[in-house]
Scaffold this motif. Structure first.
Motif, PDB file in Angstrom:
ATOM      1  N   ALA A 161      -0.295  -5.779  20.132  1.00  0.00           N
ATOM      2  CA  ALA A 161      -0.781  -4.417  20.332  1.00  0.00           C
ATOM      3  C   ALA A 161      -1.691  -3.983  19.185  1.00  0.00           C
ATOM      4  O   ALA A 161      -2.715  -3.331  19.410  1.00  0.00           O
ATOM      5  N   LYS A 162      -1.344  -4.362  17.975  1.00  0.00           N
ATOM      6  CA  LYS A 162      -2.119  -3.934  16.806  1.00  0.00           C
ATOM      7  C   LYS A 162      -3.498  -4.589  16.773  1.00  0.00           C
ATOM      8  O   LYS A 162      -4.493  -3.923  16.470  1.00  0.00           O
ATOM      9  N   TYR A 163      -3.572  -5.875  17.063  1.00  0.00           N
ATOM     10  CA  TYR A 163      -4.834  -6.606  16.949  1.00  0.00           C
ATOM     11  C   TYR A 163      -5.492  -6.891  18.299  1.00  0.00           C
ATOM     12  O   TYR A 163      -6.467  -7.628  18.355  1.00  0.00           O
ATOM     13  N   ASP A 164      -4.949  -6.331  19.368  1.00  0.00           N
ATOM     14  CA  ASP A 164      -5.509  -6.474  20.718  1.00  0.00           C
ATOM     15  C   ASP A 164      -5.703  -7.947  21.090  1.00  0.00           C
ATOM     16  O   ASP A 164      -6.770  -8.373  21.505  1.00  0.00           O
ATOM     17  N   ARG A 165      -4.662  -8.723  20.896  1.00  0.00           N
ATOM     18  CA  ARG A 165      -4.644 -10.140  21.247  1.00  0.00           C
ATOM     19  C   ARG A 165      -3.506 -10.375  22.229  1.00  0.00           C
ATOM     20  O   ARG A 165      -2.664  -9.510  22.452  1.00  0.00           O
ATOM     21  N   ASP A 166      -3.448 -11.577  22.791  1.00  0.00           N
ATOM     22  CA  ASP A 166      -2.374 -11.851  23.738  1.00  0.00           C
ATOM     23  C   ASP A 166      -1.646 -13.160  23.460  1.00  0.00           C
ATOM     24  O   ASP A 166      -0.966 -13.682  24.329  1.00  0.00           O
ATOM     25  N   PHE A 167      -1.738 -13.679  22.255  1.00  0.00           N
ATOM     26  CA  PHE A 167      -1.075 -14.949  21.953  1.00  0.00           C
ATOM     27  C   PHE A 167       0.047 -14.819  20.925  1.00  0.00           C
ATOM     28  O   PHE A 167       0.851 -15.734  20.773  1.00  0.00           O
ATOM     29  N   TRP A 168       0.114 -13.716  20.211  1.00  0.00           N
ATOM     30  CA  TRP A 168       1.121 -13.600  19.147  1.00  0.00           C
ATOM     31  C   TRP A 168       2.545 -13.570  19.709  1.00  0.00           C
ATOM     32  O   TRP A 168       3.446 -14.181  19.136  1.00  0.00           O
ATOM     33  N   GLU A 169       2.747 -12.855  20.780  1.00  0.00           N
ATOM     34  CA  GLU A 169       4.100 -12.740  21.329  1.00  0.00           C
ATOM     35  C   GLU A 169       4.645 -14.103  21.732  1.00  0.00           C
ATOM     36  O   GLU A 169       5.759 -14.485  21.361  1.00  0.00           O
ATOM     37  N   THR A 170       3.860 -14.865  22.460  1.00  0.00           N
ATOM     38  CA  THR A 170       4.300 -16.188  22.906  1.00  0.00           C
ATOM     39  C   THR A 170       4.509 -17.126  21.726  1.00  0.00           C
ATOM     40  O   THR A 170       5.521 -17.840  21.654  1.00  0.00           O
ATOM     41  N   THR A 171       3.576 -17.121  20.800  1.00  0.00           N
ATOM     42  CA  THR A 171       3.651 -18.024  19.656  1.00  0.00           C
ATOM     43  C   THR A 171       4.861 -17.722  18.777  1.00  0.00           C
ATOM     44  O   THR A 171       5.620 -18.631  18.420  1.00  0.00           O
ATOM     45  N   LEU A 172       5.053 -16.456  18.433  1.00  0.00           N
ATOM     46  CA  LEU A 172       6.168 -16.105  17.559  1.00  0.00           C
ATOM     47  C   LEU A 172       7.518 -16.251  18.254  1.00  0.00           C
ATOM     48  O   LEU A 172       8.511 -16.590  17.602  1.00  0.00           O
ATOM     49  N   THR A 173       7.566 -16.011  19.557  1.00  0.00           N
ATOM     50  CA  THR A 173       8.817 -16.227  20.279  1.00  0.00           C
ATOM     51  C   THR A 173       9.187 -17.704  20.273  1.00  0.00           C
ATOM     52  O   THR A 173      10.351 -18.065  20.033  1.00  0.00           O
ATOM     53  N   LEU A 174       8.208 -18.560  20.504  1.00  0.00           N
ATOM     54  CA  LEU A 174       8.468 -19.997  20.481  1.00  0.00           C
ATOM     55  C   LEU A 174       8.887 -20.465  19.086  1.00  0.00           C
ATOM     56  O   LEU A 174       9.839 -21.250  18.943  1.00  0.00           O
ATOM     57  N   LEU A 175       8.221 -19.978  18.060  1.00  0.00           N
ATOM     58  CA  LEU A 175       8.610 -20.333  16.690  1.00  0.00           C
ATOM     59  C   LEU A 175      10.012 -19.821  16.362  1.00  0.00           C
ATOM     60  O   LEU A 175      10.780 -20.491  15.660  1.00  0.00           O
ATOM     61  N   SER A 176      10.358 -18.666  16.881  1.00  0.00           N
ATOM     62  CA  SER A 176      11.696 -18.115  16.660  1.00  0.00           C
ATOM     63  C   SER A 176      12.766 -18.961  17.337  1.00  0.00           C
ATOM     64  O   SER A 176      13.856 -19.132  16.793  1.00  0.00           O
ATOM     65  N   VAL A 177      12.462 -19.477  18.512  1.00  0.00           N
ATOM     66  CA  VAL A 177      13.410 -20.363  19.205  1.00  0.00           C
ATOM     67  C   VAL A 177      13.649 -21.610  18.365  1.00  0.00           C
ATOM     68  O   VAL A 177      14.800 -22.025  18.150  1.00  0.00           O
ATOM     69  N   PHE A 178      12.571 -22.220  17.868  1.00  0.00           N
ATOM     70  CA  PHE A 178      12.732 -23.415  17.035  1.00  0.00           C
ATOM     71  C   PHE A 178      13.459 -23.109  15.733  1.00  0.00           C
ATOM     72  O   PHE A 178      14.299 -23.887  15.282  1.00  0.00           O
ATOM     73  N   ALA A 179      13.169 -21.957  15.133  1.00  0.00           N
ATOM     74  CA  ALA A 179      13.844 -21.580  13.890  1.00  0.00           C
ATOM     75  C   ALA A 179      15.334 -21.363  14.117  1.00  0.00           C
ATOM     76  O   ALA A 179      16.164 -21.811  13.320  1.00  0.00           O
TER      77      ALA A 179
END
Length: 72
Positions: free
Chosen positions: A37-55
């Motif tokens: 929402a802050k940077y008007d992009r659409d990849f951060w949510e998917t990327t960080l969710t996937l990294l969180s799953v691995f973490a």
């Protein structure tokens, strides 16, 4: 060496694993939504969710290894 009765059960140690994993994944997803929402992009949510799953999986596996080494 402590008596077996004084240590908490190894099963009892992992009762909060689901909450820990859920919290880690939730925070990663929430941060990703905010960045999208802050940077008007659409990849951060998917990327960080996937990294969180691995973490969270890494944290659980490392806890299991630690507990199994303590039993030896």
């Amino acid at each position: 060496m402590p008596k077996p009765g004084n240590r908490p059960s190894k099963y009892l140690r992992f009762t909060s694993v689901a909450f820990q994993m859920g919290g880690t994944i939730f925070l990663g997803n929430y941060l990703g939504q905010w960045l999208d929402a802050k940077y008007d992009r659409d990849f951060w949510e998917t990327t960080l969710t996937l990294l969180s799953v691995f973490a969270s999986m890494y944290l659980v596996i490392s806890q299991v290894i630690k507990v199994s080494k303590e039993d030896d």
